[in-house]
Design an enzyme around this catalytic site. Structure first.
Site, PDB file in Angstrom:
ATOM      1  N   GLY A   1      32.971  14.723  82.574  1.00  0.00           N
ATOM      2  CA  GLY A   1      33.902  15.466  81.791  1.00  0.00           C
ATOM      3  C   GLY A   1      34.121  13.990  80.752  1.00  0.00           C
ATOM      4  O   GLY A   1      35.061  14.935  79.904  1.00  0.00           O
ATOM      5  N   GLU A   2      33.832  13.246  80.329  1.00  0.00           N
ATOM      6  CA  GLU A   2      34.293  12.256  79.618  1.00  0.00           C
ATOM      7  C   GLU A   2      33.744  12.659  77.833  1.00  0.00           C
ATOM      8  O   GLU A   2      32.466  12.997  77.541  1.00  0.00           O
ATOM      9  CB  GLU A   2      33.384  10.753  79.747  1.00  0.00           C
ATOM     10  CG  GLU A   2      35.455  10.134  79.478  1.00  0.00           C
ATOM     11  CD  GLU A   2      34.830   8.842  79.462  1.00  0.00           C
ATOM     12  OE1 GLU A   2      34.231   7.917  79.044  1.00  0.00           O
ATOM     13  OE2 GLU A   2      34.665   8.532  80.787  1.00  0.00           O
ATOM     14  N   ALA A   3      34.543  12.589  76.990  1.00  0.00           N
ATOM     15  CA  ALA A   3      33.968  12.891  75.423  1.00  0.00           C
ATOM     16  C   ALA A   3      32.888  12.581  75.162  1.00  0.00           C
ATOM     17  O   ALA A   3      31.848  12.828  74.904  1.00  0.00           O
ATOM     18  CB  ALA A   3      35.091  13.093  74.349  1.00  0.00           C
TER      19      ALA A   3
ATOM     20  N   ILE B   1      29.445  12.572  76.737  1.00  0.00           N
ATOM     21  CA  ILE B   1      28.965  14.647  76.989  1.00  0.00           C
ATOM     22  C   ILE B   1      28.360  14.582  75.246  1.00  0.00           C
ATOM     23  O   ILE B   1      27.217  15.194  74.750  1.00  0.00           O
ATOM     24  CB  ILE B   1      29.967  15.686  76.300  1.00  0.00           C
ATOM     25  CG1 ILE B   1      30.680  15.340  77.498  1.00  0.00           C
ATOM     26  CG2 ILE B   1      29.236  16.963  76.213  1.00  0.00           C
ATOM     27  CD1 ILE B   1      31.514  16.916  78.003  1.00  0.00           C
TER      28      ILE B   1
END
Ligand code: 4IP
Length: 415
Positions: free
Chosen positions: A173-175, A178
């Protein structure tokens, strides 16, 4: 176990032969009944003996298997058992799982070997694979590179490549994670398909646009489905300052439209959140665009889009505000307390659309969307939720930066 009485009543039902009289308290059987009863008892005893023999044989086999797989202290002793235990550990704590497998010589501590193990993926939770690959540690990053390299993407169109890639693990989920993964994916894709895109940034931006398109077309909650023209417009100038071939974008659009991405959903991180579980919803007062009257509206924040409805039970939103490029600030208003507003720099009109009373959909006219919350706490919570979707969001910020780079590539490098 059936009692004798049960057995005899069964016999009486099944045999139907002549029977003797029954005295009260004792049971007398006819000769036929007695013979049947004896036969059944013999069969039962023989079956019980057979069951016991089979159980003993199974226990013997288990014992032999266990002896083969554990040492004299009862610890696992075979690669198969280490592998099974290592996978279980990996699913609970990826790093510990890999350490265990390396300690027990099932894996070599090389990026290639660990990557192959993850790529094979059998028995591994895709979220755990994603977590391991997303770690910033230098070794994990090397594993990520090797893992991506194991995907054969040459002569594969970008949509098919993304289908394969995004199915092999669950995006964390972490920017930043990704971003790192999509960056390496884009690099690998471009290295295997050299003449398709002008730059890795173009491939990166387009990949993200495809993922967003998938959400727009297949998330039932998104009412305002992206059209092929808006998909094409969204990707203007990203190919080194020029446009990608229209036929390519149309083919991508059609492919996503006819078949949605399969995205692993075995953990809590939601790449594609559903409207059934919005990020936030509740009543807010909204100020009009042209006429500055205040209207109470039901707001829903979902998938970086803010929707407002006249009533909580309405199915069709009155207005839709995509938040990707908007900015957010607290504001004082003489008419209402707990205000904040969405705006764009230089007082540009905020991209939005709304449905008029006659059902016609038109673009919004607001240079700011000013709203008033019901309390200071609600204001804070709304602002926090919205901020994670606006350009303050690190991933969207990174994506914008990437898009700018992709659009400038031609001018910066060729000219
Ligand atoms: C209207 O004022 C309402 O506030 C509308 O809100 C608003 O539209 C209009 O803005 C504003 O002029 P009156 O009802 O007093 O005429 P809503 O649509 O929620 O009823 P949006 O939806 O855009 O805020 P303009 O800019 O459309 O005029």
């Amino acid at each position: 176990m059936p009692t004798e009485r049960n057995t005899s009543s069964f016999l009486s039902l099944s045999s139907g032969n002549g029977r003797s009289s029954r005295g009260s308290g004792t049971t007398n059987y006819s000769q036929t009944e007695q013979e049947s009863l004896d036969r059944i008892r013999r069969e039962k005893a023989s079956l019980l003996q057979e069951i016991k023999t089979l159980k003993d044989e199974i226990a013997d086999c288990d014992w032999i298997i266990e002896r083969l797989d554990v040492d004299e202290d009862g610890r696992p002793n075979s690669e198969r058992q280490f592998l099974m235990l290592g996978k279980k550990k990996f699913n609970l704590d990826p790093k510990k799982g890999i350490d265990y497998l390396v300690d027990h010589k099932v894996l070599q501590f090389t990026a290639e070997d660990v990557a192959r193990f993850l790529f094979n993926g059998e028995g591994l939770v895709k979220a755990a694979i994603g977590d391991y690959l997303g770690e910033p540690d230098a070794f994990n990053q090397k594993v990520l590179e090797e893992f991506i390299r194991l995907h054969t993407l040459s002569k594969t169109d970008l949509v098919s490549a993304l289908r394969v890639f995004l199915w092999s693990f669950r995006l964390p989920g972490e920017a930043q994670k990704i971003d790192r993964m999509m960056e390496k994916f884009a690099q690998h894709y471009c290295s295997q398909n050299e003449s398709v895109f002008a730059s890795v940034d173009c491939c990166y931006v387009l990949s993200y646009a495809i993922i967003m398109l998938n959400t727009s077309l297949h998330n039932r909650a998104v009412k305002d489905k992206q059209t092929v023209e808006s998909f094409i417009n969204m990707n203007r100038s990203i190919n080194g300052g020029g446009d990608l071939p229209r036929e390519m974008l149309v083919a991508m659009y059609d492919s996503i439209k006819s078949e949605q991405f399969r995205i692993p959903e075995d953990d809590g991180h939601e790449l594609v959140p559903t409207f059934e579980d919005p990020d936030r919803q509740g009543f807010l007062w909204k100020q009009g665009g042209k006429y500055k009257t205040w209207k109470q509206r039901w707001f829903v924040l979902n998938d970086s889009v803010l929707y407002y409805f006249t009533a909580q039970t309405d199915k069709e939103p009155k207005g839709i505000i995509p938040l990707e490029n908007t900015q957010l600030r607290e504001i004082e208003d003489r008419g209402k307390p707990f205000c904040f507003e969405l705006y764009l720099p230089n007082s540009q009109v905020v991209k939005a659309c709304k449905t008029q009373k006659d059902g016609k959909v038109i673009t919004g006219r607001h240079t700011t969307y000013r709203v008033s919350a019901m309390s200071a706490l609600e204001k804070e919570e709304w602002m926090r939720a919205i901020r994670s979707c606006t350009s303050d969001n690190p991933f969207l910020g990174m994506l914008q930066e990437r898009k700018r780079k992709a659009q400038k590539f031609y001018h910066g490098v060729v000219q």
